[in-house]
Design an enzyme around this catalytic site. Structure first.
Site, PDB file in Angstrom:
ATOM      1  N   ARG A  23      32.758  32.153  42.908  1.00 16.48           N
ATOM      2  CA  ARG A  23      32.610  33.257  43.870  1.00 16.48           C
ATOM      3  C   ARG A  23      31.246  33.245  44.551  1.00 16.48           C
ATOM      4  O   ARG A  23      30.698  34.305  44.867  1.00 16.48           O
ATOM      5  CB  ARG A  23      32.795  34.611  43.184  1.00 16.48           C
ATOM      6  CG  ARG A  23      34.214  34.909  42.778  1.00 16.48           C
ATOM      7  CD  ARG A  23      35.045  35.276  43.989  1.00 16.48           C
ATOM      8  NE  ARG A  23      36.440  35.459  43.642  1.00 16.48           N
ATOM      9  CZ  ARG A  23      36.966  36.596  43.230  1.00 16.48           C
ATOM     10  NH1 ARG A  23      36.239  37.667  43.119  1.00 16.48           N
ATOM     11  NH2 ARG A  23      38.233  36.657  42.942  1.00 16.48           N
ATOM     12  N   ARG A  27      30.496  39.137  47.989  1.00 14.80           N
ATOM     13  CA  ARG A  27      29.828  40.377  48.421  1.00 14.80           C
ATOM     14  C   ARG A  27      28.398  40.579  47.931  1.00 14.80           C
ATOM     15  O   ARG A  27      27.694  41.426  48.439  1.00 14.80           O
ATOM     16  CB  ARG A  27      30.689  41.582  48.016  1.00 14.80           C
ATOM     17  CG  ARG A  27      31.904  41.740  48.908  1.00 14.80           C
ATOM     18  CD  ARG A  27      32.918  42.666  48.291  1.00 14.80           C
ATOM     19  NE  ARG A  27      33.381  42.075  47.041  1.00 14.80           N
ATOM     20  CZ  ARG A  27      34.286  42.619  46.247  1.00 14.80           C
ATOM     21  NH1 ARG A  27      34.797  43.780  46.537  1.00 14.80           N
ATOM     22  NH2 ARG A  27      34.660  42.007  45.144  1.00 14.80           N
ATOM     23  N   ARG A  36      31.637  40.499  56.793  1.00 15.50           N
ATOM     24  CA  ARG A  36      32.728  41.389  56.373  1.00 15.50           C
ATOM     25  C   ARG A  36      32.700  42.740  57.081  1.00 15.50           C
ATOM     26  O   ARG A  36      33.705  43.450  57.114  1.00 15.50           O
ATOM     27  CB  ARG A  36      32.700  41.575  54.862  1.00 15.50           C
ATOM     28  CG  ARG A  36      33.359  40.454  54.099  1.00 15.50           C
ATOM     29  CD  ARG A  36      34.887  40.510  54.192  1.00 15.50           C
ATOM     30  NE  ARG A  36      35.436  41.402  53.173  1.00 15.50           N
ATOM     31  CZ  ARG A  36      35.946  42.589  53.424  1.00 15.50           C
ATOM     32  NH1 ARG A  36      35.998  43.048  54.643  1.00 15.50           N
ATOM     33  NH2 ARG A  36      36.415  43.324  52.438  1.00 15.50           N
ATOM     34  N   ASP A  72      41.620  32.142  48.788  1.00 11.75           N
ATOM     35  CA  ASP A  72      41.995  32.896  47.589  1.00 11.75           C
ATOM     36  C   ASP A  72      43.178  32.226  46.901  1.00 11.75           C
ATOM     37  O   ASP A  72      43.978  31.553  47.558  1.00 11.75           O
ATOM     38  CB  ASP A  72      42.356  34.340  47.927  1.00 11.75           C
ATOM     39  CG  ASP A  72      42.328  35.209  46.677  1.00 11.75           C
ATOM     40  OD1 ASP A  72      41.238  35.646  46.285  1.00 11.75           O
ATOM     41  OD2 ASP A  72      43.400  35.397  46.057  1.00 11.75           O
ATOM     42  N   TYR A 147      50.842  36.837  39.046  1.00 13.16           N
ATOM     43  CA  TYR A 147      50.679  37.784  40.160  1.00 13.16           C
ATOM     44  C   TYR A 147      52.002  38.022  40.875  1.00 13.16           C
ATOM     45  O   TYR A 147      52.308  39.146  41.288  1.00 13.16           O
ATOM     46  CB  TYR A 147      49.648  37.269  41.169  1.00 13.16           C
ATOM     47  CG  TYR A 147      48.222  37.587  40.794  1.00 13.16           C
ATOM     48  CD1 TYR A 147      47.728  38.885  40.891  1.00 13.16           C
ATOM     49  CD2 TYR A 147      47.369  36.601  40.334  1.00 13.16           C
ATOM     50  CE1 TYR A 147      46.414  39.178  40.540  1.00 13.16           C
ATOM     51  CE2 TYR A 147      46.061  36.881  39.983  1.00 13.16           C
ATOM     52  CZ  TYR A 147      45.590  38.181  40.093  1.00 13.16           C
ATOM     53  OH  TYR A 147      44.302  38.466  39.742  1.00 13.16           O
TER      54      TYR A 147
HETATM   55  O1  CP3 Z   1      34.452  31.015  44.586  1.00 14.11           O
HETATM   56  C1  CP3 Z   1      34.393  31.143  45.820  1.00 14.11           C
HETATM   57  O2  CP3 Z   1      33.343  31.481  46.419  1.00 14.11           O
HETATM   58  C2  CP3 Z   1      35.611  30.767  46.656  1.00 14.11           C
HETATM   59  C3  CP3 Z   1      36.479  31.833  47.033  1.00 14.11           C
HETATM   60  C4  CP3 Z   1      37.407  32.500  46.021  1.00 14.11           C
HETATM   61  C5  CP3 Z   1      37.816  33.850  46.164  1.00 14.11           C
HETATM   62  N1  CP3 Z   1      38.737  34.108  45.191  1.00 14.11           N
HETATM   63  C6  CP3 Z   1      37.355  34.776  47.227  1.00 14.11           C
HETATM   64  C7  CP3 Z   1      37.605  36.208  47.099  1.00 14.11           C
HETATM   65  C8  CP3 Z   1      38.049  31.983  44.878  1.00 14.11           C
HETATM   66  C9  CP3 Z   1      37.937  30.597  44.239  1.00 14.11           C
HETATM   67  C10 CP3 Z   1      38.900  33.010  44.382  1.00 14.11           C
HETATM   68  C11 CP3 Z   1      39.785  32.830  43.222  1.00 14.11           C
HETATM   69  C12 CP3 Z   1      40.518  33.985  42.687  1.00 14.11           C
HETATM   70  N2  CP3 Z   1      41.096  35.023  43.378  1.00 14.11           N
HETATM   71  C13 CP3 Z   1      40.844  34.152  41.322  1.00 14.11           C
HETATM   72  C14 CP3 Z   1      40.481  33.179  40.215  1.00 14.11           C
HETATM   73  C15 CP3 Z   1      39.109  33.388  39.717  1.00 14.11           C
HETATM   74  C16 CP3 Z   1      38.934  34.644  38.888  1.00 14.11           C
HETATM   75  O3  CP3 Z   1      38.238  35.537  39.397  1.00 14.11           O
HETATM   76  O4  CP3 Z   1      39.470  34.699  37.787  1.00 14.11           O
HETATM   77  C17 CP3 Z   1      41.578  35.340  41.189  1.00 14.11           C
HETATM   78  C18 CP3 Z   1      42.114  35.918  39.904  1.00 14.11           C
HETATM   79  C19 CP3 Z   1      41.747  35.881  42.501  1.00 14.11           C
HETATM   80  C20 CP3 Z   1      42.483  37.108  42.894  1.00 14.11           C
HETATM   81  C21 CP3 Z   1      41.591  38.063  43.570  1.00 14.11           C
HETATM   82  N3  CP3 Z   1      41.182  37.955  44.882  1.00 14.11           N
HETATM   83  C22 CP3 Z   1      41.014  39.256  43.041  1.00 14.11           C
HETATM   84  C23 CP3 Z   1      41.236  39.763  41.622  1.00 14.11           C
HETATM   85  C24 CP3 Z   1      40.241  39.816  44.067  1.00 14.11           C
HETATM   86  C25 CP3 Z   1      39.474  41.111  44.015  1.00 14.11           C
HETATM   87  C26 CP3 Z   1      38.297  40.971  43.130  1.00 14.11           C
HETATM   88  C27 CP3 Z   1      37.051  41.460  43.786  1.00 14.11           C
HETATM   89  O5  CP3 Z   1      36.048  40.748  43.677  1.00 14.11           O
HETATM   90  O6  CP3 Z   1      37.066  42.534  44.398  1.00 14.11           O
HETATM   91  C28 CP3 Z   1      40.334  39.001  45.204  1.00 14.11           C
HETATM   92  C29 CP3 Z   1      39.665  39.204  46.509  1.00 14.11           C
HETATM   93  C30 CP3 Z   1      38.609  38.190  46.813  1.00 14.11           C
HETATM   94  N4  CP3 Z   1      38.761  36.838  46.710  1.00 14.11           N
HETATM   95  C31 CP3 Z   1      37.295  38.465  47.318  1.00 14.11           C
HETATM   96  C32 CP3 Z   1      36.672  37.219  47.499  1.00 14.11           C
HETATM   97  C33 CP3 Z   1      35.298  36.945  48.059  1.00 14.11           C
HETATM   98  C34 CP3 Z   1      36.724  39.830  47.654  1.00 14.11           C
HETATM   99  C35 CP3 Z   1      37.155  40.091  49.067  1.00 14.11           C
HETATM  100  C36 CP3 Z   1      36.256  40.984  49.865  1.00 14.11           C
HETATM  101  O7  CP3 Z   1      36.503  42.192  49.831  1.00 14.11           O
HETATM  102  O8  CP3 Z   1      35.349  40.463  50.539  1.00 14.11           O
END
Ligand code: CP3
Length: 339
Positions: A23, A27, A36, A72, A147
């Protein structure tokens, strides 16, 4: 090119330990929040220019040794015909609960359904050419299927586990379709220029070892076997998997990602010493003072000293409230103490 990351994945000698964090474009970065403010998360990952811009932000700011595509794990769900919204976590409006639902799942071609992913990879590999490798990724089949069945992240994924016990054949049908799409999805990322692939199995830890082998490991392994001939390092990250380490040794990846719960030398022993490891600083360490961050980084490097290969990372994604200067302090400490 800085190929420290690729060499560590291949268990070749390195001058210092490569570092990136899960990640890393997110943010906690002011420049990410600025983008964003203008666009939603969905628009961001669907627009190759914007996805490219935010992918590069942590490379420019910290000099990370690898970039990871901004996207994602739920994107392939769109390619299979599901409507996904983010609030902020993923929500699917019609999750899978019966065999008639499963017939709705399309084993489609991701290059046709979600072309923006591969366009972003192409643009990134052009812009990164002489800098650092680009990591492509997908959810591991079990985690994506969880999911699709649950409809959103929940504490225990009860619908999913209920299906595994009550209707195992239906669960296998779902996993088989998800696996086919995931194989195509990661292969297309590699063809577009991704130089390594990571599968995220974030919910595998909910399973006991027997269930894990049957419904999670087997399908992650299938994706790795299908991707093997493309000749890029393969990374498997299963969160909360300390009770699964013996099984995990059969995952078929080159690198295993570890969370912070077990020291890296112990993880390596449990996996039979064959894998390069990636990890595993607790993301909450980054809320400590820089001096404390430095000592925790040193402790992690010390635990990794005799591994066949080590890629420094957090044990899970960086938290949105993390101070950016603390991430810089972590990267600096890895550079200083791993030479
Ligand atoms: O790592 C990186 O920088 C690459 C981008 C990336 C995102 N999600 C961006 C994202 C990667 C590799 C993921 C993987 C992901 N997404 C996983 C596996 C890793 C883990 O965390 O276990 C999972 C379970 C998801 C599902 C997901 N997507 C969730 C649970 C969330 C919300 C969590 C949160 O941080 O609020 C997302 C949204 C998401 N994916 C965001 C980002 C940057 C936040 C979006 C935003 O509001 O800007």
């Amino acid at each position: 090119m800085n190929d420290l990351f690729l060499r560590a994945c291949r268990r070749e000698p390195v001058e210092r330990t490569p570092v990136w964090i899960m990640r890393q474009a997110g943010r906690y970065l002011p420049e990410y929040r600025a983008v964003r403010e203008r666009v939603g998360f969905t628009t961001l990952y669907r627009t190759p220019e914007l996805a490219t811009e935010v992918t590069l932000q942590p490379i420019d700011r910290f000099g990370m040794d690898a970039a990871i595509l901004f996207s994602d794990i739920l994107v392939p769900a769109e390619a299979m015909g599901f409507d996904v919204v983010f609030n902020p976590g993923p929500v699917i409006d019609a999750p899978l609960r019966s065999s008639s639902d499963v017939r709705r799942m399309r084993v489609s071609d991701p290059e046709e359904e979600v072309p923006f992913v591969f366009e972003a990879v192409q643009q990134l590999s052009r812009e990164l050419a002489d800098r650092v490798p680009l990591i492509g990724f997908a959810g591991a089949p079990f985690t994506l299927a969880a999911y699709l069945i649950e409809g959103r992240g929940t504490k225990n994924f009860d619908w999913t586990k209920r299906l595994l016990f009550a209707e195992p054949q239906l669960a296998h049908d779902i996993l088989d379709r998800v696996t086919q799409v995931t194989e195509r999805y990661v292969a297309a990322q590699v063809r577009a220029g991704a130089q390594a692939i990571q599968l995220f199995d974030s919910w595998a830890g909910l399973l006991d070892p027997a269930l894990y082998r049957e419904f999670a490991l087997r399908y992650a392994r299938r994706v790795f076997q299908a991707t093997r001939s493309l000749n890029v390092p393969l990374i498997y990250f299963a969160l909360n998997s300390a009770h699964l380490h013996e099984a995990l040794a059969g995952c078929g990846a080159d690198v295993v990602g570890a969370d912070w719960r077990v020291p890296l030398d112990e993880v390596s022993r449990r996996l039979g010493g064959r894998f390069a490891l990636q990890g595993n600083l607790d993301p909450c360490v980054l809320f400590a003072e820089p001096a404390k961050i430095e000592s925790c980084v040193r402790a992690t490097l010390e635990q990794a000293r005799d591994l066949p290969g080590h890629v420094f990372n957090l044990g899970h994604g960086v938290l949105p409230q993390t101070p950016v200067e603390h991430v810089a302090a972590m990267v600096e400490a890895v550079r200083r103490h791993s030479r």
